[in-house]
Design an enzyme around this catalytic site. Structure first.
Site, short mmCIF file in Angstrom:
data_model
loop_
_atom_site.label_atom_id
_atom_site.label_comp_id
_atom_site.label_asym_id
_atom_site.label_seq_id
_atom_site.Cartn_x
_atom_site.Cartn_y
_atom_site.Cartn_z
N HIS A 157 -8.25 9.87 4.94
CA HIS A 157 -7.71 8.81 5.78
C HIS A 157 -8.11 9.03 7.23
O HIS A 157 -8.05 10.15 7.73
CB HIS A 157 -6.18 8.79 5.69
CG HIS A 157 -5.65 8.14 4.45
ND1 HIS A 157 -5.90 6.85 4.11
CD2 HIS A 157 -4.87 8.62 3.46
CE1 HIS A 157 -5.30 6.54 2.97
NE2 HIS A 157 -4.67 7.61 2.54
N GLY A 158 -8.51 7.96 7.90
CA GLY A 158 -8.83 8.02 9.33
C GLY A 158 -10.25 8.49 9.58
O GLY A 158 -11.00 8.83 8.65
N VAL A 196 -9.29 -0.16 4.13
CA VAL A 196 -9.70 0.08 5.53
C VAL A 196 -8.51 -0.20 6.44
O VAL A 196 -7.89 -1.25 6.36
CB VAL A 196 -10.88 -0.85 5.92
CG1 VAL A 196 -11.26 -0.63 7.37
CG2 VAL A 196 -12.07 -0.63 5.00
N ASP A 242 0.85 -1.20 0.00
CA ASP A 242 0.00 0.00 0.00
C ASP A 242 0.88 1.26 0.00
O ASP A 242 1.93 1.29 0.68
CB ASP A 242 -0.87 -0.05 1.28
CG ASP A 242 -2.02 0.95 1.26
OD1 ASP A 242 -2.48 1.30 0.15
OD2 ASP A 242 -2.48 1.33 2.35
N HIS A 243 0.48 2.27 -0.73
CA HIS A 243 1.12 3.61 -0.67
C HIS A 243 2.63 3.58 -0.67
O HIS A 243 3.26 4.05 0.30
CB HIS A 243 0.68 4.34 0.61
CG HIS A 243 -0.69 4.90 0.55
ND1 HIS A 243 -1.05 5.95 -0.25
CD2 HIS A 243 -1.82 4.55 1.21
CE1 HIS A 243 -2.33 6.23 -0.08
NE2 HIS A 243 -2.83 5.37 0.79
N HIS A 298 -9.74 4.82 -1.06
CA HIS A 298 -8.99 4.82 0.21
C HIS A 298 -9.82 5.57 1.25
O HIS A 298 -10.76 6.28 0.92
CB HIS A 298 -7.65 5.54 0.02
CG HIS A 298 -6.64 4.72 -0.73
ND1 HIS A 298 -5.43 4.36 -0.19
CD2 HIS A 298 -6.68 4.18 -1.96
CE1 HIS A 298 -4.76 3.63 -1.07
NE2 HIS A 298 -5.49 3.51 -2.16
N GLY A 299 -9.44 5.39 2.51
CA GLY A 299 -10.09 6.18 3.56
C GLY A 299 -11.52 5.78 3.83
O GLY A 299 -12.37 6.62 4.11
N ALA A 300 -11.82 4.48 3.77
CA ALA A 300 -13.22 4.05 3.92
C ALA A 300 -13.65 3.91 5.38
O ALA A 300 -14.84 3.71 5.64
CB ALA A 300 -13.44 2.73 3.19
N SER A 301 -12.74 4.02 6.33
CA SER A 301 -13.14 3.89 7.74
C SER A 301 -14.13 4.97 8.11
O SER A 301 -13.91 6.16 7.83
CB SER A 301 -11.92 4.00 8.66
OG SER A 301 -11.11 2.87 8.50
P1 13P Z 1 -8.71 4.61 6.61
O1 13P Z 1 -7.61 5.50 7.11
O2 13P Z 1 -9.98 5.35 6.43
O3 13P Z 1 -8.86 3.39 7.42
O4 13P Z 1 -8.25 4.14 5.14
C1 13P Z 1 -7.16 3.27 4.98
C2 13P Z 1 -6.50 3.42 3.69
O5 13P Z 1 -6.99 4.07 2.78
C3 13P Z 1 -5.20 2.74 3.51
O6 13P Z 1 -4.61 3.00 2.29
#
Ligand code: 13P
Length: 286
Positions: free
Chosen positions: A184-185, A235, A85-86, A212-215
């Site tokens: 993110h987060g 997530v 990832d990233h 990304h950033g689905a939390s």
């Molecule tokens: P969250 O930070 O919303 O959990 O997203 C995780 C993410 O996009 C990892 O690449």
């Protein structure tokens, strides 16, 4: 079982064609790797991406986490891809490809457009030599990958649909992470995705999109994304929170006997439960 790159890409394409999504879960250590694998085994039929690195390498070390994730996937009955990832680093990408990762994300989102294209092209070239598939990012998300900072979506550099089409044509990348108001987060106020922008990107780009950033994303927003080309959903924070809350609950009982095992088990069980719930959400209901 550890998916090959071809099998992983097939799972992604099938998800894309059916309006569902593969979860990309971030793992940092033994317990989170085991929990994600257990969740994949509890939901037969769904391929799951175990995202081991890049940021978690800072905690666990690259070689140990890489080996742990690949070994856990290979010995599981569930179909698992191991994904980087990233990553901004071609040396890191090459090391993961050589080790047997199914897919990698090259993150040139911080770079000017032409440089993002050049970096992504080179990652795609290297991945093809190893049969792996590649995710890239255009636009840039607000927030931190490892800590919830209550990021403000207005600081996001949104993905432009026509630039996205040019980017995909120029790079031949397999999946595109987009910035459409996602962060993110966790945030204190709910995130609102720009679903109209997402729909335009979906029409302009012939490959699966990644969110990304689905939390913490409200379910209706998530379902809106799945019906607009999103076929991979990342997530991390939800799993971190589940782990920490379980540890917090267990700590008073564990502390008197220095019972670390019960803490690690409680964290692992909580992550398994959270990941299982998310896999179910991302899989189509018949
Ligand atoms: P969250 O930070 O919303 O959990 O997203 C995780 C993410 O996009 C990892 O690449």
């Amino acid at each position: 079982m550890l998916l090959t790159g071809t099998e992983g890409l097939k799972a992604l394409t099938t998800a894309y064609e059916n309006g569902h999504a593969l979860p990309g879960f971030v793992a940092y250590n033994l317990e989170t790797v085991q929990a994600i694998v257990a969740a994949a085994e509890a939901t037969p039929g769904s391929a799951v991406l175990l995202q081991a690195g890049s940021s978690p390498f800072k905690h666990a070390g690259r070689e140990p986490l890489m080996r742990l994730a690949l070994d856990a996937a290979a010995h599981s009955s569930a179909p698992l891809g191991v994904h980087l990832d990233h990553s901004r680093d071609l040396e890191e990408i090459t090391a993961c490809l050589k080790a047997g990762y199914t897919s990698v994300m090259v993150d040139g989102s911080h770079l000017p457009f032409a440089e993002n294209i050049a970096l992504t092209r080179e990652a795609v070239r290297r991945a093809r030599d190893h049969g792996a598939w590649v995710e890239a990012e255009l636009g840039a998300l607000a927030g931190d990958e490892d800590i919830s900072t209550n990021a403000n979506a207005s600081t996001t550099a949104m993905t432009d649909p026509s630039q996205a089409a040019e980017f995909v044509a120029e790079t031949n990348v397999d999946a595109l992470a987009v910035a459409v108001g996602n962060v993110h987060g966790f945030t204190t106020t709910p995130v609102h995705l720009d679903l109209a922008r997402l729909a335009s990107i979906y029409s302009a780009v012939p490959i699966p999109l990644v969110l990304h950033g689905a939390s913490g994303l409200p379910e209706q927003q998530l379902l809106g994304a799945l019906s607009r080309g999103v076929a991979k959903v990342n997530v991390n924070a939800e799993l971190r929170r589940a782990y920490l809350q379980a540890v917090n609950t267990q700590l008073p009982t564990a502390l008197p006997g220095s019972d670390a095992v019960s803490i690690w088990s409680a964290g692992r069980d909580a992550v398994t439960e959270a990941a299982t719930r998310i896999i179910t959400q991302l899989t189509p209901r018949s």
